[in-house]
Motif scaffolding. Structure first.
Motif, mmCIF file in Angstrom:
data_model
loop_
_atom_site.group_PDB
_atom_site.id
_atom_site.type_symbol
_atom_site.label_atom_id
_atom_site.label_comp_id
_atom_site.label_asym_id
_atom_site.label_seq_id
_atom_site.Cartn_x
_atom_site.Cartn_y
_atom_site.Cartn_z
ATOM 1 N N ARG A 1 0.832 -1.211 0.000
ATOM 2 C CA ARG A 1 0.000 0.000 0.000
ATOM 3 C C ARG A 1 0.861 1.254 0.000
ATOM 4 O O ARG A 1 0.562 2.215 -0.716
ATOM 5 C CB ARG A 1 -0.955 0.004 1.192
ATOM 6 C CG ARG A 1 -1.943 1.168 1.134
ATOM 7 C CD ARG A 1 -3.070 1.032 2.125
ATOM 8 N NE ARG A 1 -2.621 1.217 3.506
ATOM 9 C CZ ARG A 1 -3.449 1.288 4.551
ATOM 10 N NH1 ARG A 1 -4.765 1.184 4.355
ATOM 11 N NH2 ARG A 1 -2.993 1.450 5.774
ATOM 12 N N LEU B 1 2.063 1.876 -3.484
ATOM 13 C CA LEU B 1 1.074 2.483 -4.371
ATOM 14 C C LEU B 1 0.977 3.990 -4.135
ATOM 15 O O LEU B 1 0.917 4.767 -5.095
ATOM 16 C CB LEU B 1 -0.287 1.824 -4.161
ATOM 17 C CG LEU B 1 -0.447 0.409 -4.723
ATOM 18 C CD1 LEU B 1 -1.766 -0.198 -4.266
ATOM 19 C CD2 LEU B 1 -0.367 0.431 -6.245
ATOM 20 N N TYR B 2 0.951 4.392 -2.884
ATOM 21 C CA TYR B 2 0.921 5.830 -2.597
ATOM 22 C C TYR B 2 2.195 6.517 -3.109
ATOM 23 O O TYR B 2 2.139 7.620 -3.659
ATOM 24 C CB TYR B 2 0.779 6.063 -1.092
ATOM 25 C CG TYR B 2 -0.637 5.938 -0.588
ATOM 26 C CD1 TYR B 2 -1.674 6.680 -1.161
ATOM 27 C CD2 TYR B 2 -0.944 5.085 0.468
ATOM 28 C CE1 TYR B 2 -2.970 6.573 -0.689
ATOM 29 C CE2 TYR B 2 -2.248 4.974 0.947
ATOM 30 C CZ TYR B 2 -3.255 5.714 0.360
ATOM 31 O OH TYR B 2 -4.543 5.610 0.825
ATOM 32 N N SER C 1 -3.783 -4.106 -11.236
ATOM 33 C CA SER C 1 -3.545 -3.864 -9.813
ATOM 34 C C SER C 1 -4.208 -4.923 -8.943
ATOM 35 O O SER C 1 -3.871 -5.060 -7.763
ATOM 36 C CB SER C 1 -4.070 -2.476 -9.427
ATOM 37 O OG SER C 1 -5.471 -2.391 -9.616
ATOM 38 N N ILE D 1 -4.571 6.284 -8.879
ATOM 39 C CA ILE D 1 -3.919 5.322 -7.986
ATOM 40 C C ILE D 1 -4.130 5.722 -6.526
ATOM 41 O O ILE D 1 -4.430 4.881 -5.669
ATOM 42 C CB ILE D 1 -2.416 5.223 -8.309
ATOM 43 C CG1 ILE D 1 -2.225 4.593 -9.686
ATOM 44 C CG2 ILE D 1 -1.696 4.404 -7.242
ATOM 45 C CD1 ILE D 1 -0.777 4.557 -10.146
ATOM 46 N N ASP E 1 -7.933 5.225 -5.631
ATOM 47 C CA ASP E 1 -8.264 3.802 -5.575
ATOM 48 C C ASP E 1 -7.641 3.146 -4.347
ATOM 49 O O ASP E 1 -8.287 2.340 -3.673
ATOM 50 C CB ASP E 1 -7.777 3.114 -6.849
ATOM 51 C CG ASP E 1 -8.106 1.641 -6.865
ATOM 52 O OD1 ASP E 1 -9.303 1.294 -6.826
ATOM 53 O OD2 ASP E 1 -7.169 0.820 -6.884
ATOM 54 N N THR E 2 -6.402 3.495 -4.045
ATOM 55 C CA THR E 2 -5.740 2.919 -2.873
ATOM 56 C C THR E 2 -6.420 3.365 -1.585
ATOM 57 O O THR E 2 -6.649 2.565 -0.669
ATOM 58 C CB THR E 2 -4.255 3.328 -2.860
ATOM 59 O OG1 THR E 2 -3.640 2.908 -4.087
ATOM 60 C CG2 THR E 2 -3.533 2.695 -1.689
ATOM 61 N N TRP E 3 -6.739 4.663 -1.509
ATOM 62 C CA TRP E 3 -7.417 5.189 -0.315
ATOM 63 C C TRP E 3 -8.770 4.511 -0.097
ATOM 64 O O TRP E 3 -9.139 4.189 1.032
ATOM 65 C CB TRP E 3 -7.607 6.698 -0.466
ATOM 66 C CG TRP E 3 -8.555 7.282 0.535
ATOM 67 C CD1 TRP E 3 -8.317 7.551 1.847
ATOM 68 C CD2 TRP E 3 -9.914 7.664 0.296
ATOM 69 N NE1 TRP E 3 -9.441 8.075 2.443
ATOM 70 C CE2 TRP E 3 -10.442 8.164 1.503
ATOM 71 C CE3 TRP E 3 -10.735 7.644 -0.839
ATOM 72 C CZ2 TRP E 3 -11.750 8.609 1.621
ATOM 73 C CZ3 TRP E 3 -12.043 8.099 -0.729
ATOM 74 C CH2 TRP E 3 -12.538 8.578 0.499
ATOM 75 N N ALA F 1 -7.817 -0.165 -0.591
ATOM 76 C CA ALA F 1 -6.708 -0.929 -0.001
ATOM 77 C C ALA F 1 -6.776 -0.909 1.517
ATOM 78 O O ALA F 1 -6.742 0.158 2.129
ATOM 79 C CB ALA F 1 -5.374 -0.376 -0.489
#
Length: 267
Positions: free
Chosen positions: A39, A42-43, A188, A240, A243-245, A248
């Motif tokens: 994670r 990704l950030y 992803s 990204i 989507d991660t926030w 994930a």
């Protein structure tokens, strides 16, 4: 209120809540577990992409406004492409321009989003793809009206005359957003690194063809295409991060979506 009326009212409320829960799970929730390091990666990637995109766009814009730097290659690249023109190559480039154009690409996007949305357990990713594409359109239209850069001479255009502004290229930005964001949203969720690499290589090749077609047909300068690529890197970085926030989760964090719970490992 009678007992029957109360039950009827409760049933109606339950149906309303059930529809909202379905909408929430289908169109909003898509959560997944990741290792904390993944994670963070990704950030970190999102920040790098945004910074690189901003730097490239700033350099390109400054060079266009000052008529030096990166834009110095516009003329030589245009002259080189003029010397490559042939009937066969022109037909191929026109086909590519149509595929990545303002009519065909939105239709392709609509088909992909609708089909993906119905086929997937969650519609989060197709909605995110459509949102990224719309964001690109809005940003490009704003910049077009601010910079107001003229296109190459109309006598060099091979697929009709276009008197609109050229910076950035909407065709190239649309291709970049569709291919790059689409590749990220697909790969992803997969553990196959090789497939992801090839997916992004394919996306890069598609972007190259889209940009080449616009330059070859005489509608844009090289710096127009570079500006579009830089803007797409910014949009990809934003996708990204969002989507991660939203999706994930690391072990120990709470999963809120009922459908997502079925996909997470049991403790």
């Amino acid at each position: 209120m009678t007992v029957g009326q109360h039950e009827s009212s409760g049933s109606g409320t339950g149906k309303h809540v059930g529809k909202w829960r379905y909408f929430h799970d289908k169109f909003v929730v898509e959560e997944r577990y990741l290792d904390p390091a993944d994670r963070r990666g990704l950030y970190r990637a999102s920040v790098i992409l945004v910074v690189a995109g901003v730097a490239l766009f700033a350099a390109t814009l400054i060079s266009v406004l000052q008529a030096d730097g990166l834009s110095a290659a516009d003329g030589p690249v245009r002259d080189w492409l003029l010397g490559l023109r042939s009937n066969t190559l022109t037909a191929i480039m026109i086909f590519l321009a149509v595929v990545f154009g303002p009519i065909a690409l939105p239709i392709i996007l609509l088909v992909v989003v609708v089909a993906w949305g119905f086929a997937a357990k969650h519609a989060w990713r197709p909605i995110l793809l459509a949102s990224a594409m719309l964001t690109g359109v809005i940003i490009s239209q704003i910049i077009l009206q601010i910079v107001r850069r003229s296109r190459p001479p109309v006598d060099q255009m091979l697929f009709g005359i276009d008197h609109t502004f050229s910076f950035p290229s909407g065709h190239v930005l649309g291709a970049c957003d569709f291919l790059l964001v689409g590749a990220f949203l697909i790969f992803s969720r997969r553990k196959n690194t090789r497939a992801a690499v090839w997916g992004f290589v394919g996306a890069g090749f598609g972007i190259f063809l889209a940009a080449l077609s616009r330059l070859y047909l005489g509608y844009h300068w090289l710096s127009d295409a570079l500006a579009s690529v830089s803007l797409s890197l910014i949009i990809l970085g934003g996708v990204i991060a969002v989507d991660t926030w939203r999706t994930a989760r690391v072990p120990g964090e709470r999963i809120t979506g009922e459908l997502s719970k079925a996909e997470t490992p049991r403790d």
